[in-house]
Write a protein that holds these residues in place. Structure first.
Motif, PDB file in Angstrom:
ATOM      1  N   PRO A   1       0.851  -1.246   0.003  1.00  0.00           N
ATOM      2  CA  PRO A   1      -0.008  -0.152   0.103  1.00  0.00           C
ATOM      3  C   PRO A   1       0.839   1.304  -0.106  1.00  0.00           C
ATOM      4  O   PRO A   1       0.474   2.232  -0.630  1.00  0.00           O
ATOM      5  CB  PRO A   1      -0.748  -0.181   1.303  1.00  0.00           C
ATOM      6  CG  PRO A   1      -0.797  -1.683   1.427  1.00  0.00           C
ATOM      7  CD  PRO A   1       0.411  -1.974   1.080  1.00  0.00           C
ATOM      8  N   ALA A   2       1.911   1.062   0.541  1.00  0.00           N
ATOM      9  CA  ALA A   2       2.820   2.331   0.654  1.00  0.00           C
ATOM     10  C   ALA A   2       3.522   2.782  -0.558  1.00  0.00           C
ATOM     11  O   ALA A   2       3.730   3.554  -0.985  1.00  0.00           O
ATOM     12  CB  ALA A   2       3.782   2.279   1.971  1.00  0.00           C
ATOM     13  N   ILE A   3       3.836   1.674  -1.026  1.00  0.00           N
ATOM     14  CA  ILE A   3       4.700   1.680  -2.513  1.00  0.00           C
ATOM     15  C   ILE A   3       3.650   2.341  -3.486  1.00  0.00           C
ATOM     16  O   ILE A   3       3.849   3.292  -4.065  1.00  0.00           O
ATOM     17  CB  ILE A   3       5.124   0.268  -2.781  1.00  0.00           C
ATOM     18  CG1 ILE A   3       6.092  -0.157  -2.029  1.00  0.00           C
ATOM     19  CG2 ILE A   3       5.631   0.460  -4.503  1.00  0.00           C
ATOM     20  CD1 ILE A   3       6.778  -1.632  -2.455  1.00  0.00           C
ATOM     21  N   ILE A   4       2.214   1.859  -3.729  1.00  0.00           N
ATOM     22  CA  ILE A   4       1.358   2.361  -4.440  1.00  0.00           C
ATOM     23  C   ILE A   4       1.271   3.754  -4.209  1.00  0.00           C
ATOM     24  O   ILE A   4       0.922   4.570  -5.070  1.00  0.00           O
ATOM     25  CB  ILE A   4       0.242   1.346  -4.468  1.00  0.00           C
ATOM     26  CG1 ILE A   4       0.583   0.094  -5.101  1.00  0.00           C
ATOM     27  CG2 ILE A   4      -0.776   2.037  -5.218  1.00  0.00           C
ATOM     28  CD1 ILE A   4      -0.598  -1.031  -5.184  1.00  0.00           C
ATOM     29  N   SER A   5       0.783   3.973  -3.013  1.00  0.00           N
ATOM     30  CA  SER A   5       0.488   5.543  -2.405  1.00  0.00           C
ATOM     31  C   SER A   5       1.687   6.459  -2.989  1.00  0.00           C
ATOM     32  O   SER A   5       1.341   7.408  -3.429  1.00  0.00           O
ATOM     33  CB  SER A   5       0.209   5.565  -0.992  1.00  0.00           C
ATOM     34  OG  SER A   5      -0.867   4.698  -0.678  1.00  0.00           O
ATOM     35  N   ASN A   6       2.904   6.201  -2.534  1.00  0.00           N
ATOM     36  CA  ASN A   6       3.888   6.813  -3.041  1.00  0.00           C
ATOM     37  C   ASN A   6       3.880   7.281  -4.425  1.00  0.00           C
ATOM     38  O   ASN A   6       4.319   8.392  -4.852  1.00  0.00           O
ATOM     39  CB  ASN A   6       5.447   6.284  -2.750  1.00  0.00           C
ATOM     40  CG  ASN A   6       5.514   6.360  -0.923  1.00  0.00           C
ATOM     41  OD1 ASN A   6       4.741   7.374  -0.178  1.00  0.00           O
ATOM     42  ND2 ASN A   6       6.264   5.653  -0.358  1.00  0.00           N
ATOM     43  N   TYR A   7       3.725   6.331  -5.302  1.00  0.00           N
ATOM     44  CA  TYR A   7       3.741   6.332  -6.702  1.00  0.00           C
ATOM     45  C   TYR A   7       2.524   7.402  -7.242  1.00  0.00           C
ATOM     46  O   TYR A   7       2.733   8.341  -8.029  1.00  0.00           O
ATOM     47  CB  TYR A   7       3.557   5.077  -7.199  1.00  0.00           C
ATOM     48  CG  TYR A   7       3.717   5.228  -9.111  1.00  0.00           C
ATOM     49  CD1 TYR A   7       5.108   5.214  -9.372  1.00  0.00           C
ATOM     50  CD2 TYR A   7       2.720   5.030  -9.781  1.00  0.00           C
ATOM     51  CE1 TYR A   7       5.286   5.473 -10.886  1.00  0.00           C
ATOM     52  CE2 TYR A   7       2.857   5.446 -10.988  1.00  0.00           C
ATOM     53  CZ  TYR A   7       4.023   5.201 -11.823  1.00  0.00           C
ATOM     54  OH  TYR A   7       4.118   5.592 -13.074  1.00  0.00           O
ATOM     55  N   TYR A   8       1.181   7.113  -6.903  1.00  0.00           N
ATOM     56  CA  TYR A   8       0.415   7.800  -7.010  1.00  0.00           C
ATOM     57  C   TYR A   8       0.362   9.435  -6.552  1.00  0.00           C
ATOM     58  O   TYR A   8      -0.200  10.407  -7.358  1.00  0.00           O
ATOM     59  CB  TYR A   8      -1.013   7.341  -6.334  1.00  0.00           C
ATOM     60  CG  TYR A   8      -1.878   6.280  -7.379  1.00  0.00           C
ATOM     61  CD1 TYR A   8      -2.848   6.608  -8.131  1.00  0.00           C
ATOM     62  CD2 TYR A   8      -1.188   5.120  -7.385  1.00  0.00           C
ATOM     63  CE1 TYR A   8      -3.626   5.701  -9.028  1.00  0.00           C
ATOM     64  CE2 TYR A   8      -1.875   4.113  -8.206  1.00  0.00           C
ATOM     65  CZ  TYR A   8      -3.115   4.363  -9.117  1.00  0.00           C
ATOM     66  OH  TYR A   8      -3.616   3.424  -9.793  1.00  0.00           O
ATOM     67  N   SER A   9       1.080   9.367  -5.528  1.00  0.00           N
ATOM     68  CA  SER A   9       1.219  10.948  -4.804  1.00  0.00           C
ATOM     69  C   SER A   9       2.004  11.846  -5.887  1.00  0.00           C
ATOM     70  O   SER A   9       1.987  13.121  -5.742  1.00  0.00           O
ATOM     71  CB  SER A   9       1.886  10.814  -3.691  1.00  0.00           C
ATOM     72  OG  SER A   9       3.135  10.490  -3.804  1.00  0.00           O
ATOM     73  N   ARG A  10       2.865  11.094  -6.858  1.00  0.00           N
ATOM     74  CA  ARG A  10       3.583  12.017  -7.660  1.00  0.00           C
ATOM     75  C   ARG A  10       2.789  12.665  -8.957  1.00  0.00           C
ATOM     76  O   ARG A  10       3.454  13.690  -9.233  1.00  0.00           O
ATOM     77  CB  ARG A  10       4.680  10.946  -8.296  1.00  0.00           C
ATOM     78  CG  ARG A  10       5.781  10.654  -7.256  1.00  0.00           C
ATOM     79  CD  ARG A  10       6.734   9.595  -7.566  1.00  0.00           C
ATOM     80  NE  ARG A  10       7.633  10.288  -9.076  1.00  0.00           N
ATOM     81  CZ  ARG A  10       8.913   9.789  -9.472  1.00  0.00           C
ATOM     82  NH1 ARG A  10       9.077   8.559  -9.002  1.00  0.00           N
ATOM     83  NH2 ARG A  10       9.436  10.174 -10.345  1.00  0.00           N
ATOM     84  N   ALA A  11       1.773  12.208  -9.005  1.00  0.00           N
ATOM     85  CA  ALA A  11       0.805  13.014 -10.108  1.00  0.00           C
ATOM     86  C   ALA A  11       0.418  14.198  -9.123  1.00  0.00           C
ATOM     87  O   ALA A  11       0.412  14.495  -8.020  1.00  0.00           O
ATOM     88  CB  ALA A  11      -0.407  12.155 -10.281  1.00  0.00           C
ATOM     89  N   GLY A  12      -0.518  15.146 -10.046  1.00  0.00           N
ATOM     90  CA  GLY A  12      -1.004  16.320  -9.326  1.00  0.00           C
ATOM     91  C   GLY A  12      -0.794  17.489 -10.095  1.00  0.00           C
ATOM     92  O   GLY A  12      -0.346  17.473 -11.011  1.00  0.00           O
TER      93      GLY A  12
END
Length: 585
Positions: A362-373
């Protein structure tokens, strides 16, 4: 002095190396198999041992083989010429290779070093600049490609010299910058950046509020995604995940498209390679491939390359976002990436989580998605990355770990339904299970109220309620029979069918219906809302189906007609007359 080591153990493409000096997490190394150099990445360091994942086949590798560490992480080369390219996860230009399969240790430079670019300076001598500041621009296809201060530069710099207008190669000197200590730094059009470190070329990371127009009604009308937002598309095999992503890439209101084909089936990736160069972009009138970059795994690359693919794609998207552009990033499929993480985790004998995936998935996926924006750049301009990934859950199980972990990170959930797919109702997005959390944001509500309609969200809520009640009515009819329920149940069911056929379903092969602007979506939603609210009277259930089928056919012809055309008006008049004759006054 760079660290060296020797191969101590081999577990498929996980190699254990005895090191003779310091190494860092995510550092790149090369395993020397005679004249072949195999690229690998450090994923774990334990005392004097480094666990490295090799991006190529390790067949023939032996214990005791020499290893050289480079001192830098996996990087991408950033500069003019990235658009229209087909790269692998290591940013090798696939079009430069010959033969069916890649050869071991074969790498190439991702850009054309000899191509001339017409440079136009934007900065002047004496300007104060920092990492990401725009020094000049060149035209890449039709896109204004900004030449920026390298992202690795820290602090403030002064432009000592910048070249004038002219044609230059990417490695020609175009500026000289002076740092706070008085040291001079030469700048070219090309720079490098580690793929697993976000590019920080912005002042603030704003909360997204602008609706990203995709042209797909079931998304824009019911569960919109914002510019700079995140979403994902889970669904079983054959429900249309990849096709939906292709439609998004063609129709969404984005300047550039980056596609990460990180493990999907080869035939679908080949479709991208063959179709995109031929498709005409409706937004520009040029070839769609001219504003697209594709990152694809090749057939003989091990699963470790899937991780490289997703990070390479995100870094390229961040690079173009720093130019003030709207980027649409599509990844197909992140489940394959998660499976690669699981495979390497298992080989390192780490404590497994649910379904043997890593505990920190979950942390790996969240960190990746957080780079969008959606971001405000240092010069006051804005840029965005809208990220939509697909998830391929085994057996269509939406409770499996990758789907559940992605739900926590993504704000939009577009669940594909096997039942809708089997009944040929495309796009097969389930309108009830899907959601957009952006509709809860006050900023989004204000944007919708100002630019679309003050009562838009209320009408969307009403339509969703009709769909739920229509499904309930259908279940009752199926159980009790047509004559076992009141006529109102049939009316309720057919009103939900009107929403389904006119709003949810869309014909990708029809020139007009394949994409619907928000203005037209608003008009049709208003029309459908009027039908939903109408008190339609029937004497028996036999009359209901025939009347609604005729109504749906007229509404579908409106969808197929040019908006506001005489044909459109004629079918709308037919709908209005039907309602006038049947509605209870």
């Amino acid at each position: 002095m760079l660290t060296k080591g020797k191969v101590k153990g081999i577990i498929s493409n996980l190699v254990i190396v005895d090191v003779e000096g310091p190494v860092a997490q995510n550092e790149i190394c090369y395993i020397l198999m005679g004249n072949i150099r195999l690229m690998a990445e450090v994923i774990k360091v334990q005392r004097h041992q480094a666990f490295v994942q090799v991006f190529e086949s390790t067949r023939g590798l032996r214990l005791g083989t020499d290893v050289e560490f480079t001192g830098y992480m996996l990087e991408v080369t950033l500069g003019p010429g990235i658009l229209s390219r087909n790269y692998d996860g290591l940013q090798n230009d696939l079009d430069k290779f010959e033969g069916i399969f890649l050869k071991k240790g074969q790498y190439n430079y991702p850009l054309d070093e000899n191509e001339l670019w017409d440079f136009n300076p934007l900065a002047q001598t004496g300007d104060q600049v920092q990492a990401g500041s725009w020094l000049g621009e060149v035209i890449e296809n039709w896109v204004p490609h900004k030449i920026m201060v390298p992202f690795k530069f820290e602090g403030t710099y002064k432009v000592k010299w910048i070249t004038g207008k002219g044609s230059y190669r990417i490695k020609d000197k175009i500026a000289v910058l002076t740092d706070e200590a008085g040291r001079e730094h030469e700048v070219t059009m090309v720079q490098k950046w580690p793929v697993k470190l976000p590019i920080r070329a912005y002042k603030t990371k704003s909360r997204p509020f602008k609706i990203l127009e995709t042209g797909i009604r079931v998304i824009d009308t019911l569960n919109p995604i914002t510019e700079g937002g995140t979403g994902f598309i889970p669904g079983p095999f054959g429900c249309g995940k990849t096709v939906l992503q292709h439609a998004l890439s063609r129709q969404a209101d984005a300047d550039l498209v980056v596609i990460a084909a990180c493990g999907e089936r080869a035939n679908e990736v080949v479709e991208i390679f063959t179709e995109f160069p031929e498709l005409i972009d409706a937004r520009t009138g040029r070839k769609l491939i001219e504003r697209t970059t594709i990152i694809a795994n090749t057939s003989n690359m091990p699963v470790a390359a899937r991780e490289a693919s997703v990070y390479t794609a995100m870094t390229i998207a961040e690079y173009y976002r720093s130019m003030g552009l709207k980027i649409l990033l599509l990844a197909d499929s992140t489940s394959r990436w998660a499976q690669a993480l699981r495979e390497m985790s298992n080989r390192m004998e780490e404590l497994p989580g649910p379904d043997a995936f890593p505990m920190d998935l979950p942390a790996i996926i969240s960190n990746y998605y957080s780079r969008a924006g959606y971001v405000e750049l240092n010069n006051g301009k804005t840029g965005s990355i809208t990220f939509i990934g697909t998830v391929s859950p085994a057996g269509g199980n939406l409770k499996e770990p990758v789907t559940e972990s992605t739900k926590k990170a993504a704000r939009c959930f577009y669940a594909l339904s096997q039942q809708r797919s089997d009944s040929k109702r495309y796009p097969a997005i389930d309108p009830i299970d899907s959601y957009s959390k952006y509709l809860e944001y006050d900023e989004v509500k204000d944007f919708v109220s100002e630019y679309i309609s003050p009562d838009w969200i209320d009408k969307v809520t009403k339509v969703k309620d009709v769909l739920i009640r229509g499904r309930e009515a259908q279940e009752q009819i199926n159980i009790l029979g047509d004559d076992g329920v009141p006529v109102d149940y049939h009316v309720r069911f057919w009103k939900s069918e009107v929403v389904d056929f006119i709003i949810l379903q869309q014909d990708a092969f029809d020139k007009i219906d394949q994409t619907t602007p928000l203005k037209r979506q608003k008009y049709m939603l208003d029309k459908i809302t009027d039908i939903i609210n109408a008190q339609i009277q029937f004497d028996s259930f036999e009359e209901v189906a025939g009347w609604f089928k005729k109504l749906i056919n007229a509404l579908k012809q409106m969808n197929y007609s040019e908006f506001g055309s005489p044909e459109f008006v004629r079918y709308e008049k037919e709908v209005d007359e039907m309602l006038t004759e049947t509605v209870k006054l």
